[in-house]
Design a protein around this motif. Structure first.
Motif, PDB file in Angstrom:
ATOM      1  N   ASP A  46       0.831  -1.205   0.000  1.00  0.00           N
ATOM      2  CA  ASP A  46       0.000   0.000   0.000  1.00  0.00           C
ATOM      3  C   ASP A  46       0.863   1.252   0.000  1.00  0.00           C
ATOM      4  O   ASP A  46       0.594   2.206  -0.738  1.00  0.00           O
ATOM      5  CB  ASP A  46      -0.934   0.026   1.215  1.00  0.00           C
ATOM      6  N   MET A  49       2.488   1.700  -3.412  1.00  0.00           N
ATOM      7  CA  MET A  49       1.515   2.167  -4.404  1.00  0.00           C
ATOM      8  C   MET A  49       1.213   3.642  -4.206  1.00  0.00           C
ATOM      9  O   MET A  49       1.120   4.403  -5.181  1.00  0.00           O
ATOM     10  CB  MET A  49       0.235   1.329  -4.337  1.00  0.00           C
ATOM     11  N   ASP A  50       1.068   4.082  -2.950  1.00  0.00           N
ATOM     12  CA  ASP A  50       0.828   5.496  -2.675  1.00  0.00           C
ATOM     13  C   ASP A  50       1.987   6.356  -3.165  1.00  0.00           C
ATOM     14  O   ASP A  50       1.781   7.408  -3.771  1.00  0.00           O
ATOM     15  CB  ASP A  50       0.601   5.740  -1.177  1.00  0.00           C
ATOM     16  N   LYS A  52       4.115   5.609  -5.556  1.00  0.00           N
ATOM     17  CA  LYS A  52       4.112   5.578  -7.014  1.00  0.00           C
ATOM     18  C   LYS A  52       3.050   6.528  -7.570  1.00  0.00           C
ATOM     19  O   LYS A  52       3.300   7.246  -8.542  1.00  0.00           O
ATOM     20  CB  LYS A  52       3.873   4.151  -7.509  1.00  0.00           C
ATOM     21  N   LEU A  53       1.878   6.546  -6.947  1.00  0.00           N
ATOM     22  CA  LEU A  53       0.826   7.467  -7.387  1.00  0.00           C
ATOM     23  C   LEU A  53       1.268   8.914  -7.222  1.00  0.00           C
ATOM     24  O   LEU A  53       1.013   9.751  -8.095  1.00  0.00           O
ATOM     25  CB  LEU A  53      -0.468   7.223  -6.596  1.00  0.00           C
ATOM     26  N   GLN A  54       1.935   9.224  -6.119  1.00  0.00           N
ATOM     27  CA  GLN A  54       2.428  10.582  -5.903  1.00  0.00           C
ATOM     28  C   GLN A  54       3.459  10.953  -6.972  1.00  0.00           C
ATOM     29  O   GLN A  54       3.425  12.059  -7.504  1.00  0.00           O
ATOM     30  CB  GLN A  54       3.050  10.721  -4.503  1.00  0.00           C
ATOM     31  N   GLN A  55       4.341  10.028  -7.304  1.00  0.00           N
ATOM     32  CA  GLN A  55       5.337  10.283  -8.345  1.00  0.00           C
ATOM     33  C   GLN A  55       4.662  10.499  -9.690  1.00  0.00           C
ATOM     34  O   GLN A  55       5.039  11.382 -10.456  1.00  0.00           O
ATOM     35  CB  GLN A  55       6.317   9.114  -8.448  1.00  0.00           C
ATOM     36  N   THR A  56       3.651   9.693  -9.979  1.00  0.00           N
ATOM     37  CA  THR A  56       2.924   9.809 -11.244  1.00  0.00           C
ATOM     38  C   THR A  56       2.217  11.156 -11.333  1.00  0.00           C
ATOM     39  O   THR A  56       2.258  11.823 -12.366  1.00  0.00           O
ATOM     40  CB  THR A  56       1.904   8.661 -11.391  1.00  0.00           C
ATOM     41  N   LYS A  57       1.585  11.576 -10.234  1.00  0.00           N
ATOM     42  CA  LYS A  57       0.897  12.863 -10.216  1.00  0.00           C
ATOM     43  C   LYS A  57       1.879  14.000 -10.437  1.00  0.00           C
ATOM     44  O   LYS A  57       1.600  14.945 -11.169  1.00  0.00           O
ATOM     45  CB  LYS A  57       0.155  13.065  -8.894  1.00  0.00           C
ATOM     46  N   ASP A  60       2.883  13.990 -14.083  1.00  0.00           N
ATOM     47  CA  ASP A  60       1.768  14.440 -14.925  1.00  0.00           C
ATOM     48  C   ASP A  60       1.665  15.954 -14.912  1.00  0.00           C
ATOM     49  O   ASP A  60       1.386  16.573 -15.936  1.00  0.00           O
ATOM     50  CB  ASP A  60       0.441  13.833 -14.459  1.00  0.00           C
TER      51      ASP A  60
END
Length: 74
Positions: A46, A49-50, A52-57, A60
């Motif tokens: 978890d 994944m959090d 990775k999502l922060q890096q993706t945001k 972006d």
């Protein structure tokens, strides 16, 4: 922290009590290990994944709109 002697005594009592209920200490201990690894693994997954999502945001936000939508600048 309990002493080695205290840990040994509580383990012996635990084994006796468990055997009265038909439980096997080593099997129970193995189940506890598996449960702990599963819970910790899930927490770590978890967290990863959090992150990775922060890096993706963040990536972006830094990309131009055309790269995100695949369109051209008008």
């Amino acid at each position: 922290m309990a002493t080695k002697k205290e840990r040994s005594e509580i383990k012996k009592k635990t084994i006796k009590l468990m055997s009265l209920d038909g439980m096997v200490y080593d099997e129970w201990l193995h189940e506890q290990h598996v449960k702990f690894v599963d819970e910790q693994g899930e927490k770590i997954l978890d967290r990863l994944m959090d992150e990775k999502l922060q890096q993706t945001k963040k990536s972006d936000v830094s990309q131009p709109t055309q790269a995100i939508h695949g369109g051209e600048v008008e």
